[in-house]
Design a protein around this motif. Structure first.
Motif, PDB file in Angstrom:
ATOM      1  N   GLY A 362       7.041   9.131  -7.594  1.00 22.34           N
ATOM      2  CA  GLY A 362       5.975   9.884  -6.945  1.00 22.34           C
ATOM      3  C   GLY A 362       4.791   9.965  -7.882  1.00 22.34           C
ATOM      4  O   GLY A 362       4.622   9.129  -8.762  1.00 22.34           O
ATOM      5  N   GLY A 363       3.968  10.974  -7.699  1.00 23.39           N
ATOM      6  CA  GLY A 363       2.807  11.143  -8.564  1.00 23.39           C
ATOM      7  C   GLY A 363       1.505  10.952  -7.817  1.00 23.39           C
ATOM      8  O   GLY A 363       1.478  10.573  -6.651  1.00 23.39           O
ATOM      9  N   ASN A 364       0.424  11.198  -8.511  1.00 19.86           N
ATOM     10  CA  ASN A 364      -0.900  11.117  -7.917  1.00 19.86           C
ATOM     11  C   ASN A 364      -1.206   9.694  -7.449  1.00 19.86           C
ATOM     12  O   ASN A 364      -1.109   8.745  -8.215  1.00 19.86           O
ATOM     13  CB  ASN A 364      -1.951  11.555  -8.954  1.00 19.86           C
ATOM     14  N   GLY A 365      -1.557   9.563  -6.167  1.00 19.83           N
ATOM     15  CA  GLY A 365      -1.931   8.246  -5.641  1.00 19.83           C
ATOM     16  C   GLY A 365      -0.759   7.329  -5.381  1.00 19.83           C
ATOM     17  O   GLY A 365      -0.942   6.113  -5.282  1.00 19.83           O
ATOM     18  N   VAL A 366       0.451   7.872  -5.262  1.00 19.12           N
ATOM     19  CA  VAL A 366       1.640   7.053  -4.985  1.00 19.12           C
ATOM     20  C   VAL A 366       2.230   7.478  -3.643  1.00 19.12           C
ATOM     21  O   VAL A 366       2.425   8.670  -3.390  1.00 19.12           O
ATOM     22  CB  VAL A 366       2.708   7.203  -6.091  1.00 19.12           C
ATOM     23  N   ARG A 367       2.493   6.511  -2.795  1.00 20.62           N
ATOM     24  CA  ARG A 367       3.090   6.786  -1.478  1.00 20.62           C
ATOM     25  C   ARG A 367       4.237   5.809  -1.239  1.00 20.62           C
ATOM     26  O   ARG A 367       4.080   4.600  -1.442  1.00 20.62           O
ATOM     27  CB  ARG A 367       2.017   6.635  -0.386  1.00 20.62           C
ATOM     28  N   ILE A 368       5.387   6.329  -0.858  1.00 22.22           N
ATOM     29  CA  ILE A 368       6.546   5.495  -0.540  1.00 22.22           C
ATOM     30  C   ILE A 368       6.889   5.694   0.929  1.00 22.22           C
ATOM     31  O   ILE A 368       7.210   6.801   1.355  1.00 22.22           O
ATOM     32  CB  ILE A 368       7.775   5.870  -1.406  1.00 22.22           C
ATOM     33  N   ASP A 369       6.792   4.633   1.713  1.00 29.36           N
ATOM     34  CA  ASP A 369       7.194   4.684   3.129  1.00 29.36           C
ATOM     35  C   ASP A 369       8.537   3.962   3.260  1.00 29.36           C
ATOM     36  O   ASP A 369       8.617   2.742   3.033  1.00 29.36           O
ATOM     37  CB  ASP A 369       6.154   3.986   4.013  1.00 29.36           C
ATOM     38  N   ILE A 390       3.037   1.995  -1.876  1.00 26.88           N
ATOM     39  CA  ILE A 390       1.585   1.978  -1.764  1.00 26.88           C
ATOM     40  C   ILE A 390       0.983   2.851  -2.858  1.00 26.88           C
ATOM     41  O   ILE A 390       1.459   3.970  -3.104  1.00 26.88           O
ATOM     42  CB  ILE A 390       1.117   2.503  -0.384  1.00 26.88           C
ATOM     43  N   VAL A 391      -0.025   2.330  -3.532  1.00 28.25           N
ATOM     44  CA  VAL A 391      -0.696   3.107  -4.579  1.00 28.25           C
ATOM     45  C   VAL A 391      -2.198   3.113  -4.343  1.00 28.25           C
ATOM     46  O   VAL A 391      -2.745   2.215  -3.697  1.00 28.25           O
ATOM     47  CB  VAL A 391      -0.403   2.569  -6.002  1.00 28.25           C
ATOM     48  N   TYR A 392      -2.857   4.125  -4.911  1.00 27.50           N
ATOM     49  CA  TYR A 392      -4.305   4.268  -4.764  1.00 27.50           C
ATOM     50  C   TYR A 392      -4.903   4.700  -6.095  1.00 27.50           C
ATOM     51  O   TYR A 392      -4.340   5.545  -6.799  1.00 27.50           O
ATOM     52  CB  TYR A 392      -4.612   5.325  -3.702  1.00 27.50           C
ATOM     53  N   ASP A 393      -6.038   4.088  -6.459  1.00 30.09           N
ATOM     54  CA  ASP A 393      -6.740   4.503  -7.672  1.00 30.09           C
ATOM     55  C   ASP A 393      -8.220   4.194  -7.530  1.00 30.09           C
ATOM     56  O   ASP A 393      -8.660   3.686  -6.495  1.00 30.09           O
ATOM     57  CB  ASP A 393      -6.147   3.826  -8.906  1.00 30.09           C
ATOM     58  N   LYS A 394      -8.979   4.461  -8.584  1.00 33.65           N
ATOM     59  CA  LYS A 394     -10.443   4.389  -8.504  1.00 33.65           C
ATOM     60  C   LYS A 394     -10.977   2.973  -8.339  1.00 33.65           C
ATOM     61  O   LYS A 394     -12.048   2.773  -7.761  1.00 33.65           O
ATOM     62  CB  LYS A 394     -11.056   5.033  -9.747  1.00 33.65           C
ATOM     63  N   SER A 398      -7.247  -0.442 -11.993  1.00 31.82           N
ATOM     64  CA  SER A 398      -6.429   0.772 -12.130  1.00 31.82           C
ATOM     65  C   SER A 398      -5.289   0.780 -11.115  1.00 31.82           C
ATOM     66  O   SER A 398      -4.174   1.227 -11.420  1.00 31.82           O
ATOM     67  CB  SER A 398      -7.300   2.016 -11.934  1.00 31.82           C
ATOM     68  N   ALA A 399      -5.553   0.286  -9.901  1.00 30.17           N
ATOM     69  CA  ALA A 399      -4.510   0.257  -8.866  1.00 30.17           C
ATOM     70  C   ALA A 399      -3.397  -0.713  -9.239  1.00 30.17           C
ATOM     71  O   ALA A 399      -2.213  -0.432  -9.008  1.00 30.17           O
ATOM     72  CB  ALA A 399      -5.122  -0.126  -7.521  1.00 30.17           C
ATOM     73  N   ILE A 400      -3.745  -1.858  -9.825  1.00 32.98           N
ATOM     74  CA  ILE A 400      -2.720  -2.807 -10.261  1.00 32.98           C
ATOM     75  C   ILE A 400      -1.852  -2.179 -11.352  1.00 32.98           C
ATOM     76  O   ILE A 400      -0.612  -2.274 -11.329  1.00 32.98           O
ATOM     77  CB  ILE A 400      -3.361  -4.122 -10.771  1.00 32.98           C
ATOM     78  N   ALA A 401      -2.487  -1.512 -12.307  1.00 35.04           N
ATOM     79  CA  ALA A 401      -1.730  -0.841 -13.379  1.00 35.04           C
ATOM     80  C   ALA A 401      -0.807   0.226 -12.801  1.00 35.04           C
ATOM     81  O   ALA A 401       0.345   0.368 -13.222  1.00 35.04           O
ATOM     82  CB  ALA A 401      -2.702  -0.232 -14.393  1.00 35.04           C
ATOM     83  N   LYS A 402      -1.304   0.960 -11.814  1.00 36.78           N
ATOM     84  CA  LYS A 402      -0.476   2.010 -11.202  1.00 36.78           C
ATOM     85  C   LYS A 402       0.690   1.401 -10.435  1.00 36.78           C
ATOM     86  O   LYS A 402       1.810   1.939 -10.454  1.00 36.78           O
ATOM     87  CB  LYS A 402      -1.328   2.882 -10.267  1.00 36.78           C
ATOM     88  N   MET A 403       0.438   0.276  -9.731  1.00 42.54           N
ATOM     89  CA  MET A 403       1.529  -0.366  -8.998  1.00 42.54           C
ATOM     90  C   MET A 403       2.600  -0.897  -9.938  1.00 42.54           C
ATOM     91  O   MET A 403       3.800  -0.767  -9.662  1.00 42.54           O
ATOM     92  CB  MET A 403       0.987  -1.495  -8.111  1.00 42.54           C
ATOM     93  N   ARG A 404       2.190  -1.488 -11.062  1.00 42.42           N
ATOM     94  CA  ARG A 404       3.181  -1.949 -12.048  1.00 42.42           C
ATOM     95  C   ARG A 404       4.042  -0.783 -12.521  1.00 42.42           C
ATOM     96  O   ARG A 404       5.266  -0.882 -12.594  1.00 42.42           O
ATOM     97  CB  ARG A 404       2.470  -2.578 -13.257  1.00 42.42           C
TER      98      ARG A 404
END
Length: 446
Positions: A362-369, A390-394, A398-404
């Motif tokens: 979980g966490g900020n900008g993280v969504r699991i369906d 699914i991830v979201y960032d600025k 940043s979104a690629i780093a968050k998805m990794r």
């Protein structure tokens, strides 16, 4: 607004619809096959009705049983999700006869846009750019070969009723055209019961760009930006993102206007997707329209701030759109990875089985369906997708780093998945720099 909705689907999209209904104060009815007796959507809905055995033809595709469940539970509307009956005009007609609202477009519109050759002709007349090809459908090898010579090789052979990569072949030359045409037509007959084909000029190494639109009963049409779905394997999408790194702000505005023009040309209503091919010169062509919610809708929800499922329900209930075009401002970047129960090392063979241990981050900008849980047994009868991350960032970097980071936290034990394969894609230099086309997977892995 509706008081009760039946969800004619399963898996994560059924769960997604149930959650939207809960937030709107609407009661829900789940339908399930015998194989899905313990599925999550049956546990989350207010009511659940078994509609038949595991085979989809006897349950999730059985129109009479689904409508019987709707009437028996006094549901006023049916949400079809995606797949199964979501683009079946006959089912929509049956709903209309039974005075049940179908949360989607009309049967006539589904027919018009579901027939790919008819859709091409409509877009040409509306002034929407299409890939050069046959204006009328073709049925025989002789007329198809004649048309292919006029278009010029290579050509793309497509089934008029096609989808999911079925009934599609590329013919590089006149010599290989007959075998490819016959094979594609046989696939079309087997999968869709339709031998209607059409031809297009083959656009080499394109990007797959789609624009999300929503339209109400009052002529209001809003586009919510584009998604880049170029990372796909055999026409099946793996990673989707919004916005596309290949589109300039000027192109974004233009392709959005074109999508609205296409929707207006057919009098579209509800949520839909206008799909385009973007070539290496920046020229784009209409490919098809999907008259339903898409698997990848969460990335659009992240960047636009619009809940597409709620919007679908409101439109079907006769309410106007909750947003205007001037309200839409795309912010940040979103990426979705489809996690499938399959083994990439064995040619992506499906791997149904029991999930022995599951951890989702979980966490900020993280969504699991997802609709799976520890102890859940994935049946072998349906699509292999078990989770959307699914991830979201600025911004995209940043979104690629968050998805990794997010994929690195996911634990699914007990069966094989494509989790590591998705992680590897995110670390490919061409993906990181945005140098992707629909050939990305075959060029880097196959």
């Amino acid at each position: 607004m509706f008081q009760k909705i039946l969800i004619a689907n399963r898996g994560e999209i059924a769960v997604r619809i149930i959650r939207a209904c809960r937030e709107l104060g609407i009661q829900t009815v789940a339908v399930y096959s015998e194989a899905d007796r313990d599925a999550l959507h049956t546990q989350l809905a207010d009511e659940a009705v078994c509609i038949g055995p595991a085979q989809a033809s006897e349950s999730y595709l059985n129109m009479e049983r689904i409508l019987s469940a709707t009437i028996a539970t006094k549901a006023e509307a049916i949400h079809p999700g995606f797949g199964f009956l979501s683009e079946n005009s006959k089912f929509v007609e049956m709903c209309e006869k039974c005075s049940v609202a179908f949360i989607g477009p009309s049967a006539a519109l589904i027919n018009k846009m579901g027939n790919k050759s008819e859709a091409r002709r409509t877009m040409i007349e509306a002034g929407v750019p299409v890939v050069p090809g046959t204006r009328e459908p073709v049925y025989t090898l002789e007329e198809a070969l004649k048309a292919a010579k006029q278009i010029g090789f290579p050509v793309m052979i497509k089934a008029s009723s096609g989808g999911g990569g079925k009934g599609m072949r590329i013919a590089e030359s006149e010599e290989e055209f007959p075998d490819n045409f016959n094979t594609a037509q046989r696939e079309s007959v087997n999968a869709f019961g339709d031998d209607t084909m059409y031809l297009e000029r083959y656009v080499g190494r394109p990007r797959h760009i789609e624009v999300q639109i929503i339209a109400d009963k009052y002529g209001n049409v809003v586009q919510l930006g584009e998604r880049d779905c170029s990372v796909q394997r055999r026409h099946q999408k793996l990673i989707e993102e919004s916005p596309s790194s290949a589109i300039t702000p000027g192109q974004r505005e233009e392709i959005g206007r074109t999508a609205v023009l296409a929707a207006r040309a057919v009098g579209y209503e509800n949520a839909g997707t206008i799909e385009f091919l973007l070539d290496r010169t920046g020229e784009y062509f209409f490919m098809e329209m999907n008259t339903r919610i898409q698997v990848e809708h969460p990335v659009t929800e992240f960047v636009s701030g619009v809940d597409l499922i709620k919007e679908q329900i409101s439109i079907a209930a006769g309410l106007p759109l909750s947003v205007r075009q001037e309200d839409i401002s795309l912010r940040g970047h979103a990426i979705e990875c489809r996690i499938n129960a399959e083994d990439p090392a064995r040619n992506f063979m499906p791997c149904p089985g029991t999930i022995e241990n599951l951890h989702v981050p979980g966490g900020n900008g993280v969504r699991i369906d997802t609709a799976v849980y520890t102890g859940y047994t994935i049946p072998p009868n349906y699509d292999s997708m078990i989770m959307k991350v699914i991830v979201y960032d600025k911004d995209r970097e940043s979104a690629i780093a968050k998805m990794r980071s997010t994929l690195g936290e996911v634990i699914i034990e007990g069966l094989s998945t494509n989790l590591d394969f998705q992680y590897d894609i995110l670390n490919q230099e061409d993906f990181i720099t945005g140098n992707v086309t629909t050939h990305f997977i075959q060029e880097h892995y196959e």
